[in-house]
Design a protein around this motif. Structure first.
Motif, short mmCIF file in Angstrom:
data_model
loop_
_atom_site.label_atom_id
_atom_site.label_comp_id
_atom_site.label_asym_id
_atom_site.label_seq_id
_atom_site.Cartn_x
_atom_site.Cartn_y
_atom_site.Cartn_z
N GLN A 186 -2.23 2.90 5.32
CA GLN A 186 -1.90 3.84 4.23
C GLN A 186 -3.09 4.10 3.32
O GLN A 186 -3.28 5.20 2.82
CB GLN A 186 -0.77 3.28 3.36
CG GLN A 186 0.54 3.08 4.11
CD GLN A 186 1.65 2.59 3.19
OE1 GLN A 186 1.57 2.71 1.98
NE2 GLN A 186 2.70 2.05 3.77
N VAL A 187 -3.83 3.03 3.04
CA VAL A 187 -4.97 3.11 2.12
C VAL A 187 -6.09 2.21 2.65
O VAL A 187 -5.82 1.29 3.42
CB VAL A 187 -4.59 2.62 0.69
CG1 VAL A 187 -3.63 3.57 0.01
CG2 VAL A 187 -4.03 1.21 0.73
N THR A 188 -7.30 2.49 2.22
CA THR A 188 -8.42 1.62 2.58
C THR A 188 -8.44 0.44 1.62
O THR A 188 -8.50 0.63 0.40
CB THR A 188 -9.74 2.38 2.49
OG1 THR A 188 -9.67 3.51 3.37
CG2 THR A 188 -10.92 1.50 2.89
#
Ligand code: MN
Length: 227
Positions: A186-188
């Protein structure tokens, strides 16, 4: 660098065995990661866990007294294992996810339950129920180098000495590697991120004057007083 208003200080938490501190970047939390907690609110047992976030300025350290928050009449503790990310990445495979963990801590995902449930009923974001001042107490980080990785062990919280939540880390629906793998899609992730991995059953209300003591095997205790 000059700023036109005062820049925010870097929030951080203590690390066991060193005076150097863990700088907190983002705070992610897993919702509904213990089956018995899913059941205590009658939520869908087949639905996978999911994520929400808090601001890093909402961190509170062990031993602090915090104000009873505004707008709520049903302020809950949720004791949780916190994974502290030491190495970032995106699309991390579960098989290598533990390489990204610097250490672990005891955390409380403090919740304005009435506001959370009212928001959910309307299909609104959980923000008002989860993300507010002092909503993320976090104990000192125990480095993996000291305690290894935690796949099982007692997790508990007492309020004024009475046990309210008592379970085992091995009852998590998603374990830490799968949480990291899922979240990194979803996100780094980056060094400094904290992931609160969900709470077991037994969440309950606290009031002014209460003392909460959270504990997880190998991770010591987290003590917070409600002022
Ligand atoms: Mn939680």
């Amino acid at each position: 660098m000059d700023y036109v208003v005062p820049a925010a200080p870097q929030p951080s938490v203590a690390v066991v065995g060193t005076s150097a501190r863990f700088p907190v970047r983002r705070i992610y939390c897993v919702g509904r990661n213990y089956l018995a907690h899913v059941r205590e609110f009658g939520n869908d047992e087949k639905a996978p866990p999911f994520f929400f976030a808090k601001a890093n300025s909402m961190i509170v350290e062990d031993g602090a007294a915090i104000e009873y928050p505004p707008l709520t009449a049903n302020y809950h503790h949720e004791v949780e294992l916190v994974a502290a990310i030491g190495k970032g990445g995106a699309n991390i495979a579960a098989e290598s996810a533990l390489d990204h963990v610097y250490g672990y801590a005891v955390g409380f995902d403090m919740t304005r339950r009435d506001l959370q449930q009212a928001a959910a009923k309307k299909g609104h974001p959980w923000e008002i129920g989860k993300s507010f001042d002092n909503s993320s107490p976090c104990g000192p980080v125990y480095p993996v180098a000291k305690v290894g990785h935690l796949k099982e062990g007692e997790i508990q919280v007492t309020v004024n000495g009475q046990v309210r939540q008592h379970s085992d880390l091995n009852l998590m629906m998603w374990d830490v590697p799968h949480i990291i793998s899922q979240l990194s899609q979803q996100v780094t992730l980056a060094p400094g991120d904290l992931i609160y991995t969900g709470t077991p059953e037994g969440v309950s209300a606290v009031v002014s004057g209460d003392t909460l003591v959270g504990s997880i095997a190998k991770l010591g205790i987290l003590t917070i007083k409600i002022g």
